[in-house]
Design a protein around this motif. Structure first.
Motif, mmCIF file in Angstrom:
data_model
loop_
_atom_site.group_PDB
_atom_site.id
_atom_site.type_symbol
_atom_site.label_atom_id
_atom_site.label_comp_id
_atom_site.label_asym_id
_atom_site.label_seq_id
_atom_site.Cartn_x
_atom_site.Cartn_y
_atom_site.Cartn_z
ATOM 1 N N GLY A 81 30.763 -32.390 60.696
ATOM 2 C CA GLY A 81 29.832 -33.333 61.309
ATOM 3 C C GLY A 81 28.579 -33.552 60.495
ATOM 4 N N ASP A 82 27.633 -34.218 61.170
ATOM 5 C CA ASP A 82 26.342 -34.558 60.570
ATOM 6 C C ASP A 82 25.296 -33.662 61.234
ATOM 7 N N ILE A 83 24.656 -32.822 60.456
ATOM 8 C CA ILE A 83 23.752 -31.817 61.029
ATOM 9 C C ILE A 83 22.552 -32.444 61.741
ATOM 10 N N GLY B 50 20.361 -36.215 49.734
ATOM 11 C CA GLY B 50 21.320 -35.324 50.390
ATOM 12 C C GLY B 50 20.943 -35.009 51.828
ATOM 13 N N VAL B 51 21.242 -33.798 52.225
ATOM 14 C CA VAL B 51 20.997 -33.407 53.607
ATOM 15 C C VAL B 51 19.498 -33.407 53.912
ATOM 16 N N SER B 52 18.686 -33.065 52.940
ATOM 17 C CA SER B 52 17.231 -33.041 53.136
ATOM 18 C C SER B 52 16.692 -34.443 53.426
ATOM 19 N N PRO C 140 23.773 -26.300 57.129
ATOM 20 C CA PRO C 140 24.657 -27.093 56.274
ATOM 21 C C PRO C 140 25.226 -26.143 55.212
ATOM 22 N N SER C 141 26.042 -26.665 54.343
ATOM 23 C CA SER C 141 26.571 -25.845 53.250
ATOM 24 C C SER C 141 25.540 -25.840 52.116
ATOM 25 N N THR D 234 25.770 -26.522 47.824
ATOM 26 C CA THR D 234 27.055 -27.030 47.317
ATOM 27 C C THR D 234 27.061 -28.539 47.042
ATOM 28 N N TYR E 162 23.024 -29.081 43.975
ATOM 29 C CA TYR E 162 22.788 -27.805 43.290
ATOM 30 C C TYR E 162 24.058 -27.210 42.687
ATOM 31 N N PHE F 192 29.993 -31.373 56.202
ATOM 32 C CA PHE F 192 29.960 -32.828 56.114
ATOM 33 C C PHE F 192 31.315 -33.422 55.743
HETATM 34 P P1 ADP Z 1 21.907 -28.775 47.767
HETATM 35 O O1 ADP Z 1 20.694 -29.040 46.953
HETATM 36 O O2 ADP Z 1 21.771 -27.552 48.617
HETATM 37 O O3 ADP Z 1 23.159 -28.786 46.956
HETATM 38 P P2 ADP Z 1 22.694 -31.265 49.122
HETATM 39 O O4 ADP Z 1 21.959 -31.988 50.195
HETATM 40 O O5 ADP Z 1 22.960 -32.031 47.870
HETATM 41 O O6 ADP Z 1 21.869 -29.936 48.859
HETATM 42 O O7 ADP Z 1 24.068 -30.751 49.695
HETATM 43 C C1 ADP Z 1 24.237 -29.680 50.546
HETATM 44 C C2 ADP Z 1 25.425 -29.940 51.431
HETATM 45 O O8 ADP Z 1 25.031 -30.737 52.534
HETATM 46 C C3 ADP Z 1 26.582 -30.695 50.768
HETATM 47 O O9 ADP Z 1 27.797 -30.063 51.123
HETATM 48 C C4 ADP Z 1 26.506 -32.073 51.401
HETATM 49 O O10 ADP Z 1 27.784 -32.666 51.489
HETATM 50 C C5 ADP Z 1 25.995 -31.730 52.769
HETATM 51 N N1 ADP Z 1 25.381 -32.808 53.560
HETATM 52 C C6 ADP Z 1 24.815 -33.959 53.159
HETATM 53 N N2 ADP Z 1 24.358 -34.647 54.218
HETATM 54 C C7 ADP Z 1 24.640 -33.923 55.329
HETATM 55 C C8 ADP Z 1 24.447 -34.072 56.734
HETATM 56 N N3 ADP Z 1 23.828 -35.148 57.233
HETATM 57 N N4 ADP Z 1 24.896 -33.081 57.559
HETATM 58 C C9 ADP Z 1 25.500 -31.984 57.074
HETATM 59 N N5 ADP Z 1 25.714 -31.777 55.770
HETATM 60 C C10 ADP Z 1 25.299 -32.724 54.906
#
Ligand code: ADP
Length: 186
Positions: A17-19, A40-42, A126-127, A130, A133, A167
């Motif tokens: 899902g989407d966090i 990304g997730v941030s 989240p992961s 991965t 980074y 995700f």
């Molecule tokens: P990092 O710098 O930790 O690698 P990223 O944001 O690039 O951070 O990715 C971390 C993980 O979060 C990846 O597996 C990515 O697919 C996942 N991700 C991106 N958007 C979301 C979301 N909305 N919800 C959950 N996971 C997400």
């Protein structure tokens, strides 16, 4: 896609899902050391959380400087369904010989300890590391799940539920298979 199991005094849940949609006490942000939105997730967390999240993160950055890898801080959840956002910085993957597993485990531990200190009951990760980074997901999944298992089994009063919100299908599968390896014996 969903899996759930009891670990120690807590519950471990894996979902796809989407966090940013998770209605838990805290969601974890895989942040950068500057605590800026980034991508990304941030980027997604800051976007959906709105200016209160971004401004509080910026204030913390001004007051305490850059976040070191493995550290964690907490802000409001702003407009998110989650009450809080715990921001941590995972390691950049450099091939695995630069302390990456220890630093990744530390990031998970810092978040869990912060959640416990605040009396939070449910936390979603989240992961971490991965995406941009570059940490290989199979390896990261094993480190993440071992860190969570140790916390849930080792604490007299851990959080009630630790949820991983993955995700992509492939990420969910990697975490599910890593859990099978870990739970099936070391
Ligand atoms: P990092 O710098 O930790 O690698 P990223 O944001 O690039 O951070 O990715 C971390 C993980 O979060 C990846 O597996 C990515 O697919 C996942 N991700 C991106 N958007 C979301 C979301 N909305 N919800 C959950 N996971 C997400």
């Amino acid at each position: 896609m969903r899996f759930e199991t009891c670990v120690g005094k807590g519950k471990l849940v894996l979902v796809k899902g989407d966090i940013t949609a998770e209605a838990v006490d805290a969601i974890v942000n895989s942040a950068n050391p500057e605590l800026t939105p980034g991508g990304g997730v941030s980027g997604a967390i800051h976007r959906r959380g709105g200016p209160r999240v971004t401004e509080e993160a910026a204030r913390i950055r001004r007051e305490r400087g850059r976040l070191k890898t493995g550290e964690a801080v907490i802000t409001t959840g702003g407009d998110l369904p989650a009450k809080w956002v715990i921001h941590t910085v995972g390691p950049v993957w450099h091939g695995g010989e630069k302390g990456e597993p220890e630093l990744l485990a530390k990031a998970y531990r810092s978040c869990l300890e912060l959640a416990r200190e605040r009396g939070l009951r449910t936390i979603a990760f989240p992961s971490i590391s991965t995406g941009v980074y570059g940490y290989p997901v199979e390896r990261a999944a094993e480190v993440a799940l071992r860190a969570v298992k140790a916390f849930l089994e080792g604490e007299p009063e851990p959080v009630e539920e630790v949820r991983f919100v993955l995700f992509f299908d492939a990420d969910f599968t990697a975490y599910r298979e890593a859990w099978n390896r870990i739970a099936g014996g070391d």
